[in-house]
Design a protein around this motif. Structure first.
Motif, PDB file in Angstrom:
ATOM      1  N   UNK A  95       0.905  -1.204  -0.195  1.00  0.00           N
ATOM      2  CA  UNK A  95       0.154   0.058  -0.083  1.00  0.00           C
ATOM      3  C   UNK A  95       0.791   1.269   0.016  1.00  0.00           C
ATOM      4  N   UNK A  96       0.689   2.035  -0.800  1.00  0.00           N
ATOM      5  CA  UNK A  96       1.568   3.268  -1.012  1.00  0.00           C
ATOM      6  C   UNK A  96       0.631   4.572  -0.779  1.00  0.00           C
ATOM      7  N   UNK A  97       1.176   5.428   0.238  1.00  0.00           N
ATOM      8  CA  UNK A  97       0.398   6.705   0.582  1.00  0.00           C
ATOM      9  C   UNK A  97       0.534   7.801  -0.726  1.00  0.00           C
ATOM     10  N   UNK A  98      -0.469   8.278  -1.352  1.00  0.00           N
ATOM     11  CA  UNK A  98      -0.434   9.127  -2.185  1.00  0.00           C
ATOM     12  C   UNK A  98      -1.537  10.249  -2.089  1.00  0.00           C
ATOM     13  N   UNK A  99      -1.042  11.278  -2.715  1.00  0.00           N
ATOM     14  CA  UNK A  99      -1.804  12.615  -2.433  1.00  0.00           C
ATOM     15  C   UNK A  99      -3.123  12.463  -3.575  1.00  0.00           C
ATOM     16  N   UNK A 100      -4.294  12.616  -2.877  1.00  0.00           N
ATOM     17  CA  UNK A 100      -5.269  12.870  -3.599  1.00  0.00           C
ATOM     18  C   UNK A 100      -5.514  13.661  -4.849  1.00  0.00           C
ATOM     19  N   UNK A 101      -6.280  13.298  -5.555  1.00  0.00           N
ATOM     20  CA  UNK A 101      -6.790  14.233  -6.599  1.00  0.00           C
ATOM     21  C   UNK A 101      -8.235  14.598  -6.312  1.00  0.00           C
ATOM     22  N   UNK A 102      -8.592  16.028  -6.664  1.00  0.00           N
ATOM     23  CA  UNK A 102      -9.879  16.164  -6.283  1.00  0.00           C
ATOM     24  C   UNK A 102     -10.290  17.268  -7.417  1.00  0.00           C
ATOM     25  N   UNK A 103     -11.569  16.996  -7.754  1.00  0.00           N
ATOM     26  CA  UNK A 103     -12.778  15.966  -7.042  1.00  0.00           C
ATOM     27  C   UNK A 103     -12.291  14.937  -7.239  1.00  0.00           C
TER      28      UNK A 103
END
Length: 762
Positions: A284-292
């Motif tokens: 599992x890799x922590x990744x910055x969300x895209x919005x929306x």
């Protein structure tokens, strides 16, 4: 062969079983025109090789350069042997032995060759969810003993059909001695069951599961190392229902996407992060969300990141072929319990959570959670080291006696050492109940057996009430070495970097018992692998309510405000007091004044909690570290300001780092109406400047120019990247974690190293 013959015996140690190593040796020997034989042994792989001297030399040179992708060679011992006149090269039956020091491969993702076959309608394994070969699939979770042969795995219950047996026996086949080798005729099978464990008739259980997920059902899915609880991540009601049933209020859920393209649609993926996603470990890799985002808000609330993995088992690929944007794939357990691995156990424990179960009949012998990593400050940083990485050892600077280190209470792992190898177990969890304690004990015994390690020393935390400490002290006949929590953190960092010391060690976390009986957590140590001196720490403040202050950060806010301002706090115009009654504050003030259940703490983790509560961000937490995490999430990355800092440079160590100027600065900014994002950034910037300056101060007095960073607070991306840059600019040689977690998941490694150093010295 007309050239003069010579003969050599090679003993090869490492990850060389179950990874196609013997067929590789067979093919390499034939390529060089050499005769002989190769066999698995309890120590690795043994081979006799005969032929001209120059060809043997080239064969040996090619070993490390052309080895199979999953193989890892630790050492090769070459010795002369008498020529016996082999007429060909052959693979012979495994040989048992008194020592069992071979390394075992972790479970890894299904390979591209197997995936191509699984999706080929003309292939006999078309759509088969257990397809594998020597280059992929389960290893650690199905092995019961070594040498790694089928009768000593959970595949012993499945008799291979003639076609599978022919593949297994053919050295030129990709499935030669692939112990989990199987097909739809002879291998494991999936079954769909209802919430009570009763079988549901289905022509295609996986396709039926996909339909149920689309409808918003919660499905428990048996994988490689345990069960997942799955829902459609875009189905907000399903995600909310899963939270309610699992009793997991706000902690983020992990996601699984079918492809890198799917991941990029919902998250920002840098090149280094993409490499982690597609690696054979599939963490599992922590990744910055895209919005929306189409993903339900409740998947990762009040967080800028998603934790995302790509499918690693064939079953995952088949399920995601249904076209999901993403599936929630969270560990199948109730909060604080180990993940379920047995079908009957899953029906019993998860019947109140799951609407249906997708199970199979291949036993999981040792539960192994998904690993979690983050790319930070230029490197991969493990947060939870488990599936895909365990049981690959950490290689040490020098040989150590066999030690069992029992870890801490939270994020527990255990560590066993053998020579220069330290085997840190998979994530066990928080030792707060009988089920996890049982898993802890099972893991100890299982690893001792498959690694053939008989410990001569046991190491543990100083805290007498930890279940791991109690276990260590109950072991009869073994010397028990208690290791201070933060010394173990720094020693773990030194160990994985093969450094001894001395170092300036920054050990920052929430809780750890100090040698003076108080709660430490903001520690600056001068340490080597044997001992340490507490050079500096945060000025201690009371921790009102003790463990209650961890669950309710507002208590720490009151403690720090009282220490900094010493006045009627409830009258301050702070967001904190909008949600508190004056009576609550008065009770806490009285507890501290009368020293009732208010141990002193120097914890940096608790200071993060206090600031988060002061600005109205989080007065109570639903999971460990939540307040600190959310404080990081809101910071304004463009803000460069910081608060004053100082330390007491008089008297004997430790120096006391004054927190009062920081707290007063936060209060001043709050009353001036500055945003929480600005205050968070200034707080982070202050810590970076403070500890850079303090390390420079200590260097001037000690001459030590090496700094080690460890402890759970260094999971904070802003603090790690900022402090790394500052210390390197100041000319320090920096040691950080890249192999084991900075949090308590790496603590057992440090305990083992400290215990070994002290036993050896004595």
């Amino acid at each position: 062969m007309t050239e003069a013959l010579t003969s050599k015996r090679l003993e090869i140690n490492g990850i060389v079983q179950g990874v196609g190593f013997r067929p590789f040796i067979y093919q390499l020997a034939n390529h060089h025109g050499l005769n002989g034989e190769v066999a698995n042994t309890a120590t690795g792989v043994s081979l006799m090789i005969e032929g001209p001297e120059d060809r043997i030399r080239q064969f040996i040179d090619d070993l490390p350069n052309r080895k199979p992708p999953l193989a890892h060679i630790v050492d090769v011992s070459v010795s002369p042997a008498p020529v016996t006149g082999f007429s060909a090269f052959s693979i012979v039956k495994s040989r048992a032995g008194v020592s069992r020091s071979t390394l075992i491969s972790p479970d890894v993702r299904v390979c591209d060759d197997c995936l191509a076959e699984m999706r080929d309608a003309t292939d006999r394994r078309f759509g088969y969810p257990f397809i594998n070969c020597t280059n992929c699939g389960p290893r650690y979770t199905i092995i019961d003993d070594v040498p790694y042969d089928r009768p000593k795995t959970s595949m012993r219950h499945f008799t291979m059909c003639p076609q599978c047996q022919a593949e297994y026996d053919d050295p030129d086949n990709r499935r030669f001695h692939a112990q989990p080798n199987a097909c739809p005729v002879c291998g494991p099978r999936v079954t769909l069951c209802d919430a009570h464990g009763k079988m549901i008739a289905a022509d295609d259980p996986i396709a039926d599961t996909a339909v149920r997920l689309r409808q918003g059902q919660i499905v428990a899915i048996k994988g490689l190392g345990g069960f997942h609880l799955a829902v459609d991540a875009t189905h907000a009601d399903a995600v909310a229902r899963l939270r309610r049933r699992k009793h997991r209020e706000e902690k983020p859920f992990a996601l699984m996407c079918s492809s890198l393209a799917r991941v990029r649609a919902i998250a920002r993926v840098e090149e280094a992060e993409a490499r982690l996603l597609v690696s054979i470990q599939r963490p599992i890799v922590l990744l910055a969300k895209r919005e929306p985002s189409p993903i339900a808000d409740s998947v990762s609330p009040r967080n800028r990141y998603f934790g995302i993995m790509l499918p690693y088992a064939p079953l995952h690929h088949l399920l995601l072929d249904a076209g999901f944007t993403a599936l929630v794939m969270t560990s199948a357990n109730l909060s604080d319990e180990p993940i379920a691995i047995d079908n009957t156990e899953a029906f019993s424990r998860l019947g109140g959570i799951a609407d249906a179960f997708l199970v199979h009949d291949r036993d999981i012998l040792l539960r192994t959670d998904d690993s979690i990593v983050r790319y930070s400050a230029g490197h991969m940083r493990p947060i939870r080291r488990s599936r895909g990485y365990v049981p690959v050892p950490v290689f040490l600077r020098e040989d150590m006696p066999p030690v069992l280190a029992c870890g801490a209470e939270l994020k527990n792992t255990i560590c066993l050492t053998r020579g220069r190898q330290a085997f840190v177990s998979q994530h066990i969890g928080d030792l707060e109940n009988r089920a996890t304690d049982d898993f802890f004990r099972l893991t100890v015994e299982h690893l001792k057996r498959i690694l053939d390690i008989d410990p001569r020393v046991v190491a543990c935390d100083l805290h007498p009430d930890y279940l791991s400490t109690r276990y260590a002290r109950e072991l009869s006949g073994l010397p028990c070495v208690g290791v201070q929590h933060h010394h173990a953190h720094i020693a773990a960092c030194m160990a994985e970097n093969q450094a001894d010391g001395p170092v300036i060690g920054l050990a920052f976390d929430g809780t750890g018992l100090g040698t003076d009986g108080t709660v430490w957590g903001g520690e600056v140590l001068v340490a080597d692998c044997r001992s340490f001196t507490r050079a500096a720490c945060l000025a201690p403040v009371p921790m009102p309510g003790s463990a209650a202050a961890i669950r309710e950060p507002w208590r720490m806010a009151v403690a720090h405000l009282n220490a900094a301002l010493g006045e009627d706090l409830a009258g301050l115009p702070l967001p904190l007091f909008r949600s508190l009654e004056k009576k609550q504050v008065a009770v806490i003030m009285a507890m501290m004044e009368k020293q009732i259940n208010s141990p002193l703490t120097s914890s940096l983790g608790r200071l993060f909690d206090a600031v988060a509560a002061m600005i109205g961000l989080r007065g109570r937490v639903a999971f460990e570290g939540q307040a600190a995490m959310e404080l990081e999430m809101i910071l304004d990355a463009t803000e460069s300001g910081r608060y004053p800092f100082a330390w007491d440079d008089h008297g004997e160590p430790p120096l006391h780092i004054a927190v009062t100027p920081i707290i007063r600065g936060v209060v001043r900014d709050l009353t001036a109406g500055l945003s929480a994002a600005t205050i968070s950034a200034r707080f982070h910037n202050t810590l970076i400047g403070l500890f850079d300056a303090l390390c420079r101060h200590l260097r001037s007095g000690t001459g030590i120019d090496r700094v080690a960073l460890s402890g759970g607070v260094f999971q904070n991306h802003r603090l790690l990247t900022g402090l790394t840059a500052a210390l390197e600019k100041s000319g320090f040689d920096l040691l950080t974690h890249r192999l084991v977690p900075a949090n308590d998941g790496g603590l057992s490694l440090g305990q083992a190293v400290v215990a070994a150093a002290n036993v050896t010295d004595s």
